[in-house]
Design a protein around this motif. Sequence first.
Motif, PDB file in Angstrom:
ATOM      1  N   ARG A 105       0.834  -1.179   0.097  1.00  0.00           N
ATOM      2  CA  ARG A 105      -0.050  -0.011  -0.062  1.00  0.00           C
ATOM      3  C   ARG A 105       0.853   1.246   0.130  1.00  0.00           C
ATOM      4  O   ARG A 105       0.647   2.139  -0.677  1.00  0.00           O
ATOM      5  CB  ARG A 105      -1.132  -0.030   1.139  1.00  0.00           C
ATOM      6  N   GLU A 106       1.856   1.331   0.910  1.00  0.00           N
ATOM      7  CA  GLU A 106       2.882   2.387   0.857  1.00  0.00           C
ATOM      8  C   GLU A 106       3.558   2.605  -0.304  1.00  0.00           C
ATOM      9  O   GLU A 106       3.521   3.781  -0.981  1.00  0.00           O
ATOM     10  CB  GLU A 106       3.641   2.169   1.888  1.00  0.00           C
ATOM     11  N   PHE A 107       3.989   1.507  -1.071  1.00  0.00           N
ATOM     12  CA  PHE A 107       4.608   1.554  -2.373  1.00  0.00           C
ATOM     13  C   PHE A 107       3.716   2.181  -3.473  1.00  0.00           C
ATOM     14  O   PHE A 107       4.371   3.082  -4.332  1.00  0.00           O
ATOM     15  CB  PHE A 107       4.909   0.114  -2.889  1.00  0.00           C
ATOM     16  N   LEU A 108       2.400   1.738  -3.359  1.00  0.00           N
ATOM     17  CA  LEU A 108       1.659   2.194  -4.619  1.00  0.00           C
ATOM     18  C   LEU A 108       1.369   3.983  -4.205  1.00  0.00           C
ATOM     19  O   LEU A 108       1.106   4.547  -5.229  1.00  0.00           O
ATOM     20  CB  LEU A 108       0.382   1.719  -4.402  1.00  0.00           C
ATOM     21  N   ARG A 109       1.547   4.181  -3.069  1.00  0.00           N
ATOM     22  CA  ARG A 109       1.394   5.673  -2.787  1.00  0.00           C
ATOM     23  C   ARG A 109       2.702   6.494  -2.723  1.00  0.00           C
ATOM     24  O   ARG A 109       2.789   7.724  -2.907  1.00  0.00           O
ATOM     25  CB  ARG A 109       0.705   5.995  -1.307  1.00  0.00           C
ATOM     26  N   SER A 110       3.761   5.906  -2.747  1.00  0.00           N
ATOM     27  CA  SER A 110       5.185   6.650  -2.696  1.00  0.00           C
ATOM     28  C   SER A 110       5.619   6.994  -4.081  1.00  0.00           C
ATOM     29  O   SER A 110       5.168   6.820  -5.092  1.00  0.00           O
ATOM     30  CB  SER A 110       6.132   5.752  -1.865  1.00  0.00           C
ATOM     31  N   VAL A 112       8.801   6.526  -6.453  1.00  0.00           N
ATOM     32  CA  VAL A 112       9.979   5.482  -6.780  1.00  0.00           C
ATOM     33  C   VAL A 112      10.936   6.262  -7.489  1.00  0.00           C
ATOM     34  O   VAL A 112      10.584   6.776  -8.360  1.00  0.00           O
ATOM     35  CB  VAL A 112       9.188   4.369  -7.252  1.00  0.00           C
ATOM     36  N   GLY A 113      12.245   6.105  -7.194  1.00  0.00           N
ATOM     37  CA  GLY A 113      13.373   6.480  -8.128  1.00  0.00           C
ATOM     38  C   GLY A 113      13.602   5.626  -9.074  1.00  0.00           C
ATOM     39  O   GLY A 113      13.830   4.573  -8.879  1.00  0.00           O
ATOM     40  N   THR A 114      13.336   6.118 -10.383  1.00  0.00           N
ATOM     41  CA  THR A 114      13.882   5.247 -11.354  1.00  0.00           C
ATOM     42  C   THR A 114      14.673   5.818 -12.288  1.00  0.00           C
ATOM     43  O   THR A 114      15.201   7.203 -11.882  1.00  0.00           O
ATOM     44  CB  THR A 114      12.490   5.241 -12.403  1.00  0.00           C
ATOM     45  N   ALA A 115      15.444   5.241 -13.268  1.00  0.00           N
ATOM     46  CA  ALA A 115      16.538   5.984 -14.054  1.00  0.00           C
ATOM     47  C   ALA A 115      16.019   7.013 -14.846  1.00  0.00           C
ATOM     48  O   ALA A 115      16.970   7.924 -15.192  1.00  0.00           O
ATOM     49  CB  ALA A 115      17.009   4.910 -15.160  1.00  0.00           C
ATOM     50  N   THR A 116      15.032   7.376 -15.225  1.00  0.00           N
ATOM     51  CA  THR A 116      14.283   8.455 -15.696  1.00  0.00           C
ATOM     52  C   THR A 116      13.774   9.559 -14.910  1.00  0.00           C
ATOM     53  O   THR A 116      13.312  10.348 -15.350  1.00  0.00           O
ATOM     54  CB  THR A 116      13.492   8.072 -16.844  1.00  0.00           C
ATOM     55  N   GLY A 117      13.775   9.269 -13.600  1.00  0.00           N
ATOM     56  CA  GLY A 117      13.291  10.052 -12.503  1.00  0.00           C
ATOM     57  C   GLY A 117      12.389   9.595 -11.689  1.00  0.00           C
ATOM     58  O   GLY A 117      11.842   8.391 -11.893  1.00  0.00           O
ATOM     59  N   PRO A 118      12.032  10.288 -10.609  1.00  0.00           N
ATOM     60  CA  PRO A 118      10.932   9.694  -9.746  1.00  0.00           C
ATOM     61  C   PRO A 118       9.683   9.499 -10.368  1.00  0.00           C
ATOM     62  O   PRO A 118       9.079  10.054 -11.348  1.00  0.00           O
ATOM     63  CB  PRO A 118      10.751  10.728  -8.608  1.00  0.00           C
ATOM     64  N   MET A 119       8.870   8.186 -10.068  1.00  0.00           N
ATOM     65  CA  MET A 119       7.542   8.198 -10.529  1.00  0.00           C
ATOM     66  C   MET A 119       6.655   7.738  -9.369  1.00  0.00           C
ATOM     67  O   MET A 119       7.190   7.374  -8.309  1.00  0.00           O
ATOM     68  CB  MET A 119       7.359   6.934 -11.634  1.00  0.00           C
ATOM     69  N   ARG A 120       5.204   7.800  -9.479  1.00  0.00           N
ATOM     70  CA  ARG A 120       4.376   7.147  -8.390  1.00  0.00           C
ATOM     71  C   ARG A 120       4.506   5.720  -8.432  1.00  0.00           C
ATOM     72  O   ARG A 120       4.587   5.262  -9.511  1.00  0.00           O
ATOM     73  CB  ARG A 120       2.917   7.555  -8.721  1.00  0.00           C
ATOM     74  N   GLY A 121       4.444   5.030  -7.309  1.00  0.00           N
ATOM     75  CA  GLY A 121       4.281   3.833  -7.290  1.00  0.00           C
ATOM     76  C   GLY A 121       3.460   2.985  -8.148  1.00  0.00           C
ATOM     77  O   GLY A 121       3.535   1.912  -8.571  1.00  0.00           O
ATOM     78  N   ARG A 122       2.384   3.584  -8.160  1.00  0.00           N
ATOM     79  CA  ARG A 122       1.114   2.826  -9.075  1.00  0.00           C
ATOM     80  C   ARG A 122       1.556   3.011 -10.457  1.00  0.00           C
ATOM     81  O   ARG A 122       1.146   1.974 -11.415  1.00  0.00           O
ATOM     82  CB  ARG A 122      -0.181   3.669  -8.828  1.00  0.00           C
ATOM     83  N   ASP A 123       2.099   3.862 -10.863  1.00  0.00           N
ATOM     84  CA  ASP A 123       2.810   4.003 -12.528  1.00  0.00           C
ATOM     85  C   ASP A 123       3.691   3.071 -12.604  1.00  0.00           C
ATOM     86  O   ASP A 123       3.912   2.356 -13.568  1.00  0.00           O
ATOM     87  CB  ASP A 123       3.068   5.425 -12.771  1.00  0.00           C
ATOM     88  N   VAL A 124       4.595   2.969 -11.477  1.00  0.00           N
ATOM     89  CA  VAL A 124       5.688   1.838 -11.891  1.00  0.00           C
ATOM     90  C   VAL A 124       5.153   0.403 -11.880  1.00  0.00           C
ATOM     91  O   VAL A 124       5.425  -0.354 -12.705  1.00  0.00           O
ATOM     92  CB  VAL A 124       6.529   2.006 -10.538  1.00  0.00           C
ATOM     93  N   MET A 125       4.123   0.054 -11.021  1.00  0.00           N
ATOM     94  CA  MET A 125       3.338  -1.073 -11.056  1.00  0.00           C
ATOM     95  C   MET A 125       2.526  -1.347 -12.257  1.00  0.00           C
ATOM     96  O   MET A 125       2.831  -2.483 -12.988  1.00  0.00           O
ATOM     97  CB  MET A 125       2.368  -1.274  -9.978  1.00  0.00           C
ATOM     98  N   LEU A 126       2.138  -0.302 -12.968  1.00  0.00           N
ATOM     99  CA  LEU A 126       1.494  -0.781 -14.240  1.00  0.00           C
ATOM    100  C   LEU A 126       2.620  -0.923 -15.257  1.00  0.00           C
ATOM    101  O   LEU A 126       2.138  -1.897 -15.973  1.00  0.00           O
ATOM    102  CB  LEU A 126       0.438   0.612 -14.641  1.00  0.00           C
ATOM    103  N   GLU A 127       3.447  -0.140 -15.182  1.00  0.00           N
ATOM    104  CA  GLU A 127       4.505  -0.349 -16.333  1.00  0.00           C
ATOM    105  C   GLU A 127       5.208  -1.666 -16.206  1.00  0.00           C
ATOM    106  O   GLU A 127       5.327  -2.270 -17.303  1.00  0.00           O
ATOM    107  CB  GLU A 127       5.692   0.730 -16.219  1.00  0.00           C
ATOM    108  N   ILE A 128       5.217  -2.214 -15.118  1.00  0.00           N
ATOM    109  CA  ILE A 128       5.924  -3.521 -14.739  1.00  0.00           C
ATOM    110  C   ILE A 128       4.846  -4.793 -15.179  1.00  0.00           C
ATOM    111  O   ILE A 128       5.312  -5.555 -15.690  1.00  0.00           O
ATOM    112  CB  ILE A 128       6.540  -3.880 -13.457  1.00  0.00           C
ATOM    113  N   ALA A 129       3.730  -4.522 -14.734  1.00  0.00           N
ATOM    114  CA  ALA A 129       2.544  -5.455 -14.934  1.00  0.00           C
ATOM    115  C   ALA A 129       1.949  -5.538 -16.303  1.00  0.00           C
ATOM    116  O   ALA A 129       1.264  -6.589 -16.400  1.00  0.00           O
ATOM    117  CB  ALA A 129       1.705  -5.438 -13.550  1.00  0.00           C
ATOM    118  N   VAL A 130       1.604  -4.439 -17.000  1.00  0.00           N
ATOM    119  CA  VAL A 130       0.653  -4.541 -17.778  1.00  0.00           C
ATOM    120  C   VAL A 130       0.969  -5.519 -18.924  1.00  0.00           C
ATOM    121  O   VAL A 130       0.215  -6.197 -19.549  1.00  0.00           O
ATOM    122  CB  VAL A 130       0.434  -2.992 -18.360  1.00  0.00           C
ATOM    123  N   MET A 131       2.338  -5.368 -19.545  1.00  0.00           N
ATOM    124  CA  MET A 131       2.418  -6.163 -20.791  1.00  0.00           C
ATOM    125  C   MET A 131       2.689  -7.679 -19.992  1.00  0.00           C
ATOM    126  O   MET A 131       1.957  -8.406 -21.147  1.00  0.00           O
ATOM    127  CB  MET A 131       4.040  -5.986 -21.072  1.00  0.00           C
TER     128      MET A 131
END
Length: 150
Positions: A105-110, A112-131
């Motif tokens: 829950r905290e991950f989805l709201r926080s 997240v540092g990525t190579a292209t800059g910070p992103m919301r956890g929900r967006d990171v989860m979507l990018e990893i899981a959708v494909m």
Amino acid sequence: MSDRIPNDHRSFSDSADSQRVTDDRAEPGLRKAQTGVHPAAIGVALAAALWFIAVTWVSFARGPEVDWDLVVVTLFFIFFFGLFLFTATYALKDPRWRQRDTSLREFLRSEVGTATGPMRGRDVMLEIAVMPLSLALAATLIGVIWIAIH
């Protein structure tokens, strides 16, 4: 020609410095990445890949020629997954990549540092899981149709 190209590119070390986790005494321009990728996000992608392989075996294993192709594909999956785990063990032990542990829950709201800059956890989860999930669902649909017509 070179006078037309703006010189605003950063070096690799500059981009790495902007992504590093900072503390309260750091420069004010640097942002602190709150968390890393939660293991559940990786688990979803892995489960979808395993689902895809299982659906493929159940739907299309109909003879020695096809079965051999499925064995080769499954072995490639195991090989590449093993390489991924092997390299991931080095990253987990590296102190440069340490992030604080969070709940899902905290991950989805926080942030997240990525190579292209910070992103919301929900967006990171979507990018990893959708494909992987899309491919698993498509394989299931194709498998159901294949079984229905044969």
